[in-house]
Write an enzyme that holds these catalytic residues in place. Structure first.
Site, PDB file in Angstrom:
ATOM      1  N   GLU A  70      14.697 -15.123   0.392  1.00 60.22           N
ATOM      2  CA  GLU A  70      15.072 -16.118   1.392  1.00 60.22           C
ATOM      3  C   GLU A  70      14.129 -17.324   1.379  1.00 60.22           C
ATOM      4  OE1 GLU A  70      14.937 -14.242   5.177  1.00 60.22           O
ATOM      5  OE2 GLU A  70      16.414 -12.679   4.661  1.00 60.22           O
ATOM      6  N   ASP A  89       0.834  -1.193   0.000  1.00 55.33           N
ATOM      7  CA  ASP A  89       0.000   0.000   0.000  1.00 55.33           C
ATOM      8  C   ASP A  89       0.877   1.254   0.000  1.00 55.33           C
ATOM      9  OD1 ASP A  89      -2.674   1.270   0.354  1.00 55.33           O
ATOM     10  OD2 ASP A  89      -1.807   1.919   2.265  1.00 55.33           O
TER      11      ASP A  89
END
Length: 558
Positions: free
Chosen positions: A267, A204
Protein backbone atom coordinates in the site's frame (compact mmCIF):
# COMPACT_ATOMS: atom_id res chain seq x y z
CA UNK A 1 23.12 -6.93 -11.06
CA UNK A 2 20.36 -4.62 -12.26
CA UNK A 3 20.71 -1.17 -10.71
CA UNK A 4 16.94 -0.77 -11.13
CA UNK A 5 16.15 -3.78 -8.93
CA UNK A 6 14.46 -3.17 -5.56
CA UNK A 7 16.99 -1.98 -2.99
CA UNK A 8 16.43 -4.90 -0.64
CA UNK A 9 17.68 -7.47 -3.16
CA UNK A 10 21.29 -6.42 -2.66
CA UNK A 11 21.30 -4.19 0.43
CA UNK A 12 23.94 -4.33 3.14
CA UNK A 13 22.00 -3.77 6.35
CA UNK A 14 23.64 -2.77 9.61
CA UNK A 15 22.09 -4.19 12.78
CA UNK A 16 21.76 -1.67 15.60
CA UNK A 17 21.31 -3.24 19.02
CA UNK A 18 20.16 0.11 20.30
CA UNK A 19 21.01 -0.42 23.98
CA UNK A 20 24.65 -0.91 23.06
CA UNK A 21 25.27 1.36 20.08
CA UNK A 22 25.57 4.93 21.38
CA UNK A 23 24.31 6.63 24.55
CA UNK A 24 23.18 10.19 23.94
CA UNK A 25 21.97 11.22 27.39
CA UNK A 26 24.60 9.67 29.67
CA UNK A 27 22.42 7.12 31.46
CA UNK A 28 24.58 4.20 30.29
CA UNK A 29 22.05 2.86 27.78
CA UNK A 30 22.08 3.51 24.05
CA UNK A 31 19.22 5.56 22.65
CA UNK A 32 17.84 7.31 19.57
CA UNK A 33 19.82 10.48 20.28
CA UNK A 34 23.07 8.51 20.34
CA UNK A 35 22.17 6.62 17.20
CA UNK A 36 21.26 9.83 15.41
CA UNK A 37 24.63 11.35 16.34
CA UNK A 38 26.42 8.43 14.66
CA UNK A 39 24.59 8.60 11.32
CA UNK A 40 27.65 10.16 9.63
CA UNK A 41 29.72 7.14 10.73
CA UNK A 42 27.18 4.72 9.28
CA UNK A 43 26.99 6.67 6.02
CA UNK A 44 30.79 6.67 5.79
CA UNK A 45 30.93 2.95 6.56
CA UNK A 46 28.92 2.37 3.39
CA UNK A 47 25.84 0.43 4.49
CA UNK A 48 22.45 0.84 2.87
CA UNK A 49 20.02 0.44 5.75
CA UNK A 50 19.74 0.08 9.51
CA UNK A 51 17.90 -2.71 11.31
CA UNK A 52 17.04 -1.49 14.80
CA UNK A 53 16.26 -3.92 17.60
CA UNK A 54 13.02 -3.15 19.48
CA UNK A 55 12.65 0.44 20.64
CA UNK A 56 9.01 0.15 21.72
CA UNK A 57 7.64 0.77 25.21
CA UNK A 58 8.64 -2.21 27.31
CA UNK A 59 9.31 -3.30 30.91
CA UNK A 60 12.58 -4.71 29.49
CA UNK A 61 12.21 -8.22 30.84
CA UNK A 62 13.87 -9.29 27.57
CA UNK A 63 15.45 -5.96 26.61
CA UNK A 64 12.59 -4.78 24.45
CA UNK A 65 11.35 -8.07 23.02
CA UNK A 66 8.54 -7.86 25.57
CA UNK A 67 6.47 -5.05 24.04
CA UNK A 68 3.87 -3.23 26.12
CA UNK A 69 2.88 -0.71 23.43
CA UNK A 70 3.87 -1.05 19.77
CA UNK A 71 2.96 2.55 18.96
CA UNK A 72 5.15 4.15 21.64
CA UNK A 73 8.92 4.45 21.98
CA UNK A 74 10.25 3.43 25.37
CA UNK A 75 11.40 6.48 27.39
CA UNK A 76 14.75 4.72 27.83
CA UNK A 77 15.34 5.29 24.11
CA UNK A 78 13.38 8.46 23.36
CA UNK A 79 9.98 9.42 21.96
CA UNK A 80 7.94 8.83 18.82
CA UNK A 81 8.78 12.39 17.75
CA UNK A 82 12.50 11.62 18.11
CA UNK A 83 12.02 8.42 16.12
CA UNK A 84 10.33 10.38 13.33
CA UNK A 85 13.16 12.92 13.30
CA UNK A 86 15.71 10.12 13.22
CA UNK A 87 13.99 8.37 10.31
CA UNK A 88 13.85 11.62 8.36
CA UNK A 89 17.54 12.36 8.99
CA UNK A 90 18.60 8.80 8.16
CA UNK A 91 16.81 9.17 4.83
CA UNK A 92 18.72 12.39 4.16
CA UNK A 93 21.92 10.36 4.60
CA UNK A 94 20.59 7.80 2.13
CA UNK A 95 20.02 5.19 4.85
CA UNK A 96 16.81 3.20 5.12
CA UNK A 97 15.33 2.23 8.50
CA UNK A 98 13.98 -1.20 9.41
CA UNK A 99 12.76 -1.60 13.01
CA UNK A 100 11.97 -4.92 14.64
CA UNK A 101 8.38 -6.10 14.97
CA UNK A 102 7.62 -8.70 17.65
CA UNK A 103 4.40 -10.53 16.73
CA UNK A 104 4.68 -13.89 18.52
CA UNK A 105 4.12 -12.45 21.99
CA UNK A 106 3.57 -9.24 23.91
CA UNK A 107 4.67 -8.09 27.33
CA UNK A 108 2.58 -9.20 30.28
CA UNK A 109 2.15 -5.43 30.84
CA UNK A 110 0.39 -5.01 27.48
CA UNK A 111 -3.15 -3.63 27.85
CA UNK A 112 -4.59 -6.73 26.26
CA UNK A 113 -2.91 -9.12 28.67
CA UNK A 114 -3.81 -7.01 31.71
CA UNK A 115 -7.43 -7.08 30.52
CA UNK A 116 -7.24 -10.85 30.05
CA UNK A 117 -6.02 -11.36 33.60
CA UNK A 118 -8.77 -9.14 34.99
CA UNK A 119 -11.55 -10.74 32.93
CA UNK A 120 -10.92 -14.30 34.10
CA UNK A 121 -11.34 -17.78 32.56
CA UNK A 122 -13.61 -18.14 29.57
CA UNK A 123 -13.67 -14.42 28.79
CA UNK A 124 -13.31 -12.97 25.28
CA UNK A 125 -10.23 -11.07 26.47
CA UNK A 126 -8.38 -14.32 27.12
CA UNK A 127 -9.05 -15.57 23.60
CA UNK A 128 -6.38 -13.17 22.26
CA UNK A 129 -3.73 -15.24 24.06
CA UNK A 130 -3.26 -18.97 24.65
CA UNK A 131 -4.94 -19.82 27.95
CA UNK A 132 -5.77 -23.41 28.86
CA UNK A 133 -6.80 -25.46 31.88
CA UNK A 134 -4.12 -27.73 33.29
CA UNK A 135 -3.87 -31.48 33.12
CA UNK A 136 -4.51 -33.86 35.96
CA UNK A 137 -7.44 -34.10 38.37
CA UNK A 138 -6.81 -30.66 39.87
CA UNK A 139 -5.32 -29.04 36.78
CA UNK A 140 -1.95 -28.74 38.54
CA UNK A 141 0.05 -29.97 35.55
CA UNK A 142 0.68 -27.75 32.51
CA UNK A 143 -1.43 -28.36 29.40
CA UNK A 144 1.46 -30.02 27.55
CA UNK A 145 5.21 -30.60 27.70
CA UNK A 146 6.34 -27.55 25.73
CA UNK A 147 9.49 -25.89 27.01
CA UNK A 148 10.51 -22.24 26.99
CA UNK A 149 13.38 -21.16 24.74
CA UNK A 150 14.87 -19.52 27.83
CA UNK A 151 14.67 -22.69 29.91
CA UNK A 152 11.93 -24.22 32.05
CA UNK A 153 8.39 -25.01 31.03
CA UNK A 154 6.50 -22.82 28.60
CA UNK A 155 3.44 -22.44 30.82
CA UNK A 156 2.68 -20.36 33.90
CA UNK A 157 -0.31 -20.99 36.16
CA UNK A 158 -2.45 -18.14 37.41
CA UNK A 159 -4.20 -17.98 40.80
CA UNK A 160 -7.52 -18.68 39.07
CA UNK A 161 -6.16 -22.05 37.94
CA UNK A 162 -5.66 -21.42 34.24
CA UNK A 163 -2.29 -21.62 32.51
CA UNK A 164 -0.96 -19.29 29.80
CA UNK A 165 1.62 -20.11 27.14
CA UNK A 166 4.96 -18.31 26.86
CA UNK A 167 7.51 -19.86 24.53
CA UNK A 168 10.01 -17.35 25.91
CA UNK A 169 9.93 -15.70 29.36
CA UNK A 170 6.80 -15.73 31.56
CA UNK A 171 6.66 -11.96 30.97
CA UNK A 172 6.13 -12.69 27.24
CA UNK A 173 2.72 -14.36 26.80
CA UNK A 174 2.11 -15.82 23.35
CA UNK A 175 -0.63 -14.29 21.23
CA UNK A 176 -3.37 -16.37 19.62
CA UNK A 177 -2.94 -15.67 15.92
CA UNK A 178 -6.18 -17.49 15.07
CA UNK A 179 -8.03 -14.52 16.62
CA UNK A 180 -9.05 -11.80 14.14
CA UNK A 181 -8.30 -9.03 16.68
CA UNK A 182 -4.63 -10.05 16.68
CA UNK A 183 -4.36 -10.01 12.90
CA UNK A 184 -6.16 -6.70 12.56
CA UNK A 185 -4.08 -5.07 15.30
CA UNK A 186 -0.74 -5.97 13.78
CA UNK A 187 -1.76 -4.81 10.33
CA UNK A 188 -2.70 -1.51 11.99
CA UNK A 189 0.70 -1.36 13.74
CA UNK A 190 2.47 -1.89 10.43
CA UNK A 191 0.52 0.97 8.86
CA UNK A 192 1.28 3.21 11.86
CA UNK A 193 5.06 2.89 11.36
CA UNK A 194 4.99 2.74 7.55
CA UNK A 195 3.13 6.03 7.75
CA UNK A 196 6.02 7.44 9.77
CA UNK A 197 8.53 6.54 7.13
CA UNK A 198 10.07 3.21 8.08
CA UNK A 199 11.23 1.23 5.08
CA UNK A 200 10.38 -2.23 6.33
CA UNK A 201 10.43 -4.55 9.32
CA UNK A 202 12.52 -7.38 10.64
CA UNK A 203 10.06 -9.97 11.95
CA UNK A 204 11.08 -11.59 15.22
CA UNK A 205 10.36 -15.34 15.49
CA UNK A 206 8.63 -15.25 12.12
CA UNK A 207 8.37 -19.04 12.10
CA UNK A 208 6.28 -18.95 15.29
CA UNK A 209 2.84 -17.38 15.69
CA UNK A 210 0.71 -20.37 14.66
CA UNK A 211 0.27 -23.25 17.10
CA UNK A 212 -1.33 -26.63 16.48
CA UNK A 213 -4.98 -26.19 17.52
CA UNK A 214 -4.85 -29.22 19.81
CA UNK A 215 -1.58 -28.16 21.48
CA UNK A 216 -0.16 -31.70 21.42
CA UNK A 217 2.99 -32.76 23.23
CA UNK A 218 6.25 -32.45 21.34
CA UNK A 219 7.09 -35.25 18.92
CA UNK A 220 9.56 -37.88 20.13
CA UNK A 221 13.25 -36.88 20.10
CA UNK A 222 12.37 -33.33 19.13
CA UNK A 223 14.58 -30.79 20.87
CA UNK A 224 12.02 -28.60 22.68
CA UNK A 225 13.90 -25.50 23.80
CA UNK A 226 14.89 -24.09 20.46
CA UNK A 227 14.22 -20.94 18.51
CA UNK A 228 13.66 -23.14 15.49
CA UNK A 229 14.26 -26.62 14.09
CA UNK A 230 17.68 -25.81 12.67
CA UNK A 231 18.96 -24.77 16.06
CA UNK A 232 19.40 -28.36 17.23
CA UNK A 233 21.32 -29.47 14.17
CA UNK A 234 25.03 -30.18 14.42
CA UNK A 235 26.85 -28.62 11.43
CA UNK A 236 28.89 -31.82 11.11
CA UNK A 237 25.77 -33.92 10.40
CA UNK A 238 25.77 -35.63 7.03
CA UNK A 239 22.87 -36.27 4.70
CA UNK A 240 19.77 -34.28 3.75
CA UNK A 241 17.57 -32.91 6.50
CA UNK A 242 13.97 -34.05 6.77
CA UNK A 243 11.09 -31.79 7.75
CA UNK A 244 9.56 -32.55 11.15
CA UNK A 245 5.98 -31.45 11.77
CA UNK A 246 6.27 -29.32 14.88
CA UNK A 247 3.33 -28.18 17.03
CA UNK A 248 4.49 -24.55 17.37
CA UNK A 249 7.27 -23.84 14.85
CA UNK A 250 7.04 -23.29 11.10
CA UNK A 251 3.46 -24.33 10.57
CA UNK A 252 2.03 -23.92 7.08
CA UNK A 253 -0.74 -21.57 8.21
CA UNK A 254 1.77 -18.86 9.15
CA UNK A 255 2.15 -17.92 5.50
CA UNK A 256 -1.44 -16.65 5.35
CA UNK A 257 -0.40 -13.96 7.83
CA UNK A 258 2.54 -12.84 5.74
CA UNK A 259 0.57 -12.73 2.53
CA UNK A 260 -1.71 -10.23 4.27
CA UNK A 261 1.31 -8.27 5.55
CA UNK A 262 2.75 -8.12 2.03
CA UNK A 263 -0.44 -6.46 0.88
CA UNK A 264 -0.08 -3.87 3.65
CA UNK A 265 3.51 -3.11 2.62
CA UNK A 266 2.44 -2.76 -1.00
CA UNK A 267 0.00 0.00 0.00
CA UNK A 268 2.99 2.29 0.58
CA UNK A 269 5.48 3.67 -1.95
CA UNK A 270 9.21 3.04 -2.01
CA UNK A 271 9.69 -0.74 -2.00
CA UNK A 272 8.86 -1.33 1.67
CA UNK A 273 10.13 -4.74 2.68
CA UNK A 274 10.18 -7.46 5.33
CA UNK A 275 12.97 -9.73 6.47
CA UNK A 276 12.03 -12.85 8.40
CA UNK A 277 13.86 -14.32 11.34
CA UNK A 278 12.60 -17.71 10.28
CA UNK A 279 14.16 -20.95 11.43
CA UNK A 280 13.23 -23.88 9.22
CA UNK A 281 14.51 -27.43 9.23
CA UNK A 282 14.99 -27.68 5.46
CA UNK A 283 15.98 -25.06 2.88
CA UNK A 284 12.73 -25.49 0.96
CA UNK A 285 10.76 -24.71 4.12
CA UNK A 286 12.74 -21.49 4.47
CA UNK A 287 12.08 -20.61 0.83
CA UNK A 288 8.34 -20.81 1.52
CA UNK A 289 8.58 -17.59 3.53
CA UNK A 290 9.86 -15.58 0.57
CA UNK A 291 7.62 -16.58 -2.28
CA UNK A 292 6.51 -13.75 -4.54
CA UNK A 293 3.33 -13.03 -2.56
CA UNK A 294 4.98 -13.42 0.84
CA UNK A 295 7.89 -11.82 2.64
CA UNK A 296 10.78 -10.29 0.73
CA UNK A 297 13.84 -11.86 2.38
CA UNK A 298 14.79 -14.18 5.23
CA UNK A 299 17.90 -14.57 7.34
CA UNK A 300 20.20 -17.36 6.19
CA UNK A 301 21.06 -19.09 9.44
CA UNK A 302 22.62 -22.04 7.63
CA UNK A 303 25.42 -19.72 6.53
CA UNK A 304 25.92 -18.35 10.03
CA UNK A 305 25.93 -21.88 11.45
CA UNK A 306 28.38 -23.32 8.96
CA UNK A 307 31.76 -24.45 10.22
CA UNK A 308 34.98 -22.92 8.82
CA UNK A 309 35.15 -25.58 6.15
CA UNK A 310 35.14 -25.15 2.37
CA UNK A 311 32.86 -28.10 1.68
CA UNK A 312 30.26 -27.02 4.26
CA UNK A 313 30.25 -23.41 3.08
CA UNK A 314 29.92 -24.32 -0.57
CA UNK A 315 26.99 -26.63 0.18
CA UNK A 316 25.22 -23.89 2.13
CA UNK A 317 25.85 -21.33 -0.61
CA UNK A 318 24.65 -23.64 -3.38
CA UNK A 319 21.52 -24.75 -1.50
CA UNK A 320 20.63 -21.19 -0.53
CA UNK A 321 21.00 -19.76 -4.01
CA UNK A 322 19.14 -22.61 -5.68
CA UNK A 323 16.14 -22.79 -3.38
CA UNK A 324 15.67 -19.06 -2.85
CA UNK A 325 16.27 -18.38 -6.53
CA UNK A 326 13.57 -20.88 -7.43
CA UNK A 327 10.97 -18.66 -5.75
CA UNK A 328 12.46 -15.43 -7.06
CA UNK A 329 13.98 -14.31 -3.75
CA UNK A 330 17.52 -13.09 -3.12
CA UNK A 331 19.76 -14.79 -0.61
CA UNK A 332 20.89 -12.95 2.51
CA UNK A 333 24.10 -13.65 4.39
CA UNK A 334 24.92 -13.01 8.03
CA UNK A 335 27.86 -13.88 10.30
CA UNK A 336 26.76 -12.55 13.69
CA UNK A 337 23.81 -10.99 15.50
CA UNK A 338 22.58 -10.13 18.99
CA UNK A 339 21.70 -13.76 19.77
CA UNK A 340 24.93 -15.58 18.84
CA UNK A 341 28.57 -15.61 19.84
CA UNK A 342 30.50 -13.08 17.77
CA UNK A 343 32.14 -14.82 14.84
CA UNK A 344 35.68 -13.64 15.60
CA UNK A 345 35.40 -15.79 18.74
CA UNK A 346 33.57 -18.67 17.04
CA UNK A 347 36.19 -18.92 14.31
CA UNK A 348 39.00 -18.63 16.86
CA UNK A 349 38.50 -22.12 18.17
CA UNK A 350 40.10 -24.98 16.34
CA UNK A 351 37.83 -27.69 17.72
CA UNK A 352 34.46 -28.51 16.20
CA UNK A 353 31.73 -26.42 17.73
CA UNK A 354 28.29 -27.81 18.46
CA UNK A 355 25.26 -25.71 17.59
CA UNK A 356 23.22 -25.54 20.78
CA UNK A 357 19.46 -25.54 21.19
CA UNK A 358 19.64 -22.02 22.61
CA UNK A 359 20.82 -20.61 19.25
CA UNK A 360 24.47 -20.16 20.14
CA UNK A 361 27.73 -21.92 19.59
CA UNK A 362 29.21 -23.64 22.59
CA UNK A 363 32.85 -22.53 22.92
CA UNK A 364 34.84 -25.74 22.95
CA UNK A 365 38.56 -25.50 23.21
CA UNK A 366 40.86 -22.55 23.87
CA UNK A 367 40.33 -19.26 22.04
CA UNK A 368 42.95 -18.15 19.52
CA UNK A 369 41.68 -14.65 18.82
CA UNK A 370 44.37 -13.92 16.23
CA UNK A 371 43.16 -16.94 14.27
CA UNK A 372 39.53 -15.94 14.75
CA UNK A 373 40.19 -12.40 13.59
CA UNK A 374 42.08 -13.59 10.51
CA UNK A 375 39.18 -15.87 9.60
CA UNK A 376 36.66 -13.14 10.35
CA UNK A 377 38.40 -10.84 7.87
CA UNK A 378 38.24 -13.51 5.19
CA UNK A 379 34.63 -14.35 6.03
CA UNK A 380 33.65 -10.69 5.57
CA UNK A 381 35.04 -10.68 2.03
CA UNK A 382 33.28 -13.94 1.27
CA UNK A 383 29.94 -12.69 2.60
CA UNK A 384 30.10 -9.36 0.78
CA UNK A 385 31.00 -11.02 -2.52
CA UNK A 386 28.10 -13.48 -2.54
CA UNK A 387 24.93 -12.79 -4.57
CA UNK A 388 22.14 -11.06 -2.66
CA UNK A 389 22.18 -8.97 0.49
CA UNK A 390 24.18 -9.05 3.71
CA UNK A 391 23.82 -8.08 7.37
CA UNK A 392 26.53 -6.56 9.56
CA UNK A 393 26.07 -6.75 13.32
CA UNK A 394 27.30 -3.62 15.08
CA UNK A 395 30.93 -4.01 16.13
CA UNK A 396 31.83 -6.79 13.73
CA UNK A 397 33.34 -4.09 11.51
CA UNK A 398 35.64 -3.40 14.48
CA UNK A 399 36.56 -7.06 14.92
CA UNK A 400 35.00 -7.20 18.39
CA UNK A 401 35.25 -10.59 20.11
CA UNK A 402 32.68 -12.12 22.41
CA UNK A 403 33.04 -10.92 26.00
CA UNK A 404 33.15 -14.27 27.75
CA UNK A 405 34.22 -13.17 31.24
CA UNK A 406 31.39 -10.87 32.27
CA UNK A 407 30.89 -11.16 36.03
CA UNK A 408 27.84 -13.18 36.96
CA UNK A 409 26.55 -10.23 38.93
CA UNK A 410 26.03 -8.16 35.76
CA UNK A 411 24.35 -10.77 33.55
CA UNK A 412 20.89 -9.63 32.45
CA UNK A 413 19.77 -12.07 29.75
CA UNK A 414 16.68 -13.93 31.07
CA UNK A 415 18.32 -17.19 30.00
CA UNK A 416 20.72 -16.84 32.95
CA UNK A 417 17.95 -16.99 35.55
CA UNK A 418 15.65 -19.37 33.64
CA UNK A 419 18.48 -21.90 33.27
CA UNK A 420 19.24 -21.91 36.96
CA UNK A 421 22.54 -20.09 36.34
CA UNK A 422 23.83 -22.81 34.02
CA UNK A 423 23.59 -20.84 30.74
CA UNK A 424 25.21 -17.39 30.72
CA UNK A 425 22.97 -16.23 27.90
CA UNK A 426 23.64 -13.70 25.18
CA UNK A 427 25.06 -10.71 27.03
CA UNK A 428 28.58 -11.40 25.78
CA UNK A 429 27.72 -10.26 22.25
CA UNK A 430 25.75 -7.24 23.48
CA UNK A 431 28.43 -5.28 25.31
CA UNK A 432 28.39 -1.57 24.28
CA UNK A 433 30.77 -0.88 21.41
CA UNK A 434 33.87 1.35 21.69
CA UNK A 435 34.05 4.64 19.80
CA UNK A 436 37.08 6.52 21.16
CA UNK A 437 39.58 6.85 23.99
CA UNK A 438 41.65 4.33 25.88
CA UNK A 439 39.35 3.63 28.83
CA UNK A 440 35.68 2.82 29.33
CA UNK A 441 33.16 3.96 28.28
CA UNK A 442 35.25 4.52 25.10
CA UNK A 443 33.00 7.31 23.85
CA UNK A 444 29.86 5.16 24.12
CA UNK A 445 28.44 7.70 26.58
CA UNK A 446 29.12 11.44 26.54
CA UNK A 447 31.92 12.85 28.65
CA UNK A 448 30.82 13.28 32.26
CA UNK A 449 28.03 10.70 31.94
CA UNK A 450 26.14 10.00 35.14
CA UNK A 451 26.08 6.23 34.71
CA UNK A 452 28.44 3.50 33.54
CA UNK A 453 27.47 1.45 30.47
CA UNK A 454 24.74 -1.07 31.21
CA UNK A 455 27.24 -3.88 30.63
CA UNK A 456 30.94 -3.40 31.48
CA UNK A 457 33.38 -3.08 28.57
CA UNK A 458 36.73 -4.91 28.58
CA UNK A 459 39.79 -2.97 29.68
CA UNK A 460 41.65 -3.78 26.44
CA UNK A 461 39.08 -2.47 23.93
CA UNK A 462 40.75 0.91 23.37
CA UNK A 463 42.70 -0.44 20.41
CA UNK A 464 39.47 -1.70 18.83
CA UNK A 465 37.65 1.63 18.93
CA UNK A 466 36.50 3.47 15.82
CA UNK A 467 38.97 6.24 16.62
CA UNK A 468 41.91 3.83 16.93
CA UNK A 469 41.12 2.01 13.67
CA UNK A 470 40.19 5.02 11.56
CA UNK A 471 42.73 5.49 8.78
CA UNK A 472 44.70 2.34 9.61
CA UNK A 473 44.69 0.42 6.35
CA UNK A 474 45.40 -2.84 8.20
CA UNK A 475 42.40 -2.50 10.54
CA UNK A 476 39.14 -4.39 10.39
CA UNK A 477 37.22 -1.12 10.10
CA UNK A 478 39.09 0.00 7.00
CA UNK A 479 38.72 -3.48 5.49
CA UNK A 480 34.94 -3.18 5.82
CA UNK A 481 34.89 0.39 4.53
CA UNK A 482 36.94 -0.57 1.48
CA UNK A 483 34.93 -3.72 0.82
CA UNK A 484 31.63 -1.84 1.03
CA UNK A 485 32.92 0.91 -1.28
CA UNK A 486 34.09 -1.65 -3.83
CA UNK A 487 30.82 -3.51 -3.55
CA UNK A 488 28.99 -0.34 -4.61
CA UNK A 489 31.44 0.34 -7.41
CA UNK A 490 31.69 -3.15 -8.90
CA UNK A 491 28.76 -3.92 -11.22
CA UNK A 492 29.30 -7.63 -10.60
CA UNK A 493 28.45 -7.42 -6.90
CA UNK A 494 25.08 -7.42 -5.17
CA UNK A 495 22.16 -9.43 -6.53
CA UNK A 496 22.83 -11.96 -9.27
CA UNK A 497 24.55 -15.29 -9.77
CA UNK A 498 27.98 -16.86 -9.38
CA UNK A 499 30.03 -19.46 -11.22
CA UNK A 500 32.36 -21.72 -9.27
CA UNK A 501 35.94 -22.03 -10.50
CA UNK A 502 38.12 -25.10 -10.22
CA UNK A 503 40.12 -25.02 -7.01
CA UNK A 504 41.90 -27.57 -4.81
CA UNK A 505 40.30 -29.02 -1.71
CA UNK A 506 39.94 -26.42 1.00
CA UNK A 507 39.75 -23.46 -1.40
CA UNK A 508 36.64 -21.69 -2.65
CA UNK A 509 36.84 -19.62 -5.83
CA UNK A 510 34.01 -18.14 -7.83
CA UNK A 511 33.47 -15.67 -10.65
CA UNK A 512 30.82 -12.99 -10.82
CA UNK A 513 30.17 -11.27 -14.11
CA UNK A 514 31.48 -8.97 -15.29
CA UNK A 515 35.12 -9.44 -14.40
CA UNK A 516 35.17 -10.25 -10.68
CA UNK A 517 36.67 -13.25 -8.84
CA UNK A 518 36.61 -14.06 -5.13
CA UNK A 519 39.00 -16.60 -3.62
CA UNK A 520 38.96 -17.90 -0.02
CA UNK A 521 41.68 -20.19 1.26
CA UNK A 522 40.30 -22.38 4.04
CA UNK A 523 43.09 -24.95 3.69
CA UNK A 524 46.30 -25.22 5.66
CA UNK A 525 48.59 -24.46 2.71
CA UNK A 526 49.22 -21.28 0.68
CA UNK A 527 47.28 -21.12 -2.59
CA UNK A 528 48.48 -19.51 -5.80
CA UNK A 529 45.94 -16.97 -6.97
CA UNK A 530 44.28 -17.72 -10.29
CA UNK A 531 45.07 -15.65 -13.34
CA UNK A 532 43.84 -12.09 -12.86
CA UNK A 533 44.26 -8.53 -14.05
CA UNK A 534 44.49 -6.85 -10.66
CA UNK A 535 43.99 -7.44 -6.95
CA UNK A 536 41.15 -5.28 -5.66
CA UNK A 537 41.31 -6.22 -1.99
CA UNK A 538 42.70 -8.93 0.28
CA UNK A 539 42.00 -9.80 3.88
CA UNK A 540 45.74 -10.03 4.56
CA UNK A 541 49.07 -9.60 2.80
CA UNK A 542 49.73 -11.56 -0.40
CA UNK A 543 53.36 -12.50 -1.09
CA UNK A 544 54.61 -13.86 -4.41
CA UNK A 545 51.05 -14.33 -5.60
CA UNK A 546 50.26 -16.77 -2.77
CA UNK A 547 47.12 -16.48 -0.67
CA UNK A 548 47.89 -17.63 2.87
CA UNK A 549 45.59 -19.95 4.83
CA UNK A 550 42.47 -18.31 6.28
CA UNK A 551 42.64 -15.38 3.88
CA UNK A 552 40.49 -14.11 1.02
CA UNK A 553 41.06 -12.00 -2.09
CA UNK A 554 38.96 -9.99 -4.53
CA UNK A 555 40.35 -9.93 -8.06
CA UNK A 556 39.47 -8.37 -11.39
CA UNK A 557 39.74 -10.44 -14.52
CA UNK A 558 38.86 -10.12 -18.17
Amino acid sequence: MSRNAPWWRSAVIYQVYIRSFADGNGDGVGDIAGLRSRLPYLKDLGVDALWINPWYKSPMADHGYDVADYREIDPLFGTVAEAEQFIEEAHRYGLRVIPDIVPNHTSDRHAWFRAALAAGPGSPERERYVFRPGRGPDGAEPPNDWVSCFGGRAWTRLPDGEWYLHLFAPQQPDLNWEHPDVRDEFESILRFWFGRGVDGFRIDVAHGLIKHPELPDLPPRQEPAVLGPLASRDPADEGPRQHVDHPHWDRDEVHDIYRAWRKVADEFPGDRSFVAEAWADTPDRLAAYVRRDGLHTAFNFDFLMSSWNAKDLRTVIDDSLALLGAVGAPATWVLSNHDVMRHASRYGRTTVKRWLANERYEPTGPLDLRLGTRRARAAALLMLALPGGAYIYQGEELGLPEVEDLPESVLQDPTWERSGHTDRGRDGCRVPIPWSGRTAPYGFSPEGASSAPWLPQPADWGGLSVEAQHGDETSMLELYRTALRLRREQPALGDGTLTWLDAPEGVLAFRRAPGFVCVINLSTEPYELPEHDAILLTSGPVEDGLLAPDQAAWLTTH
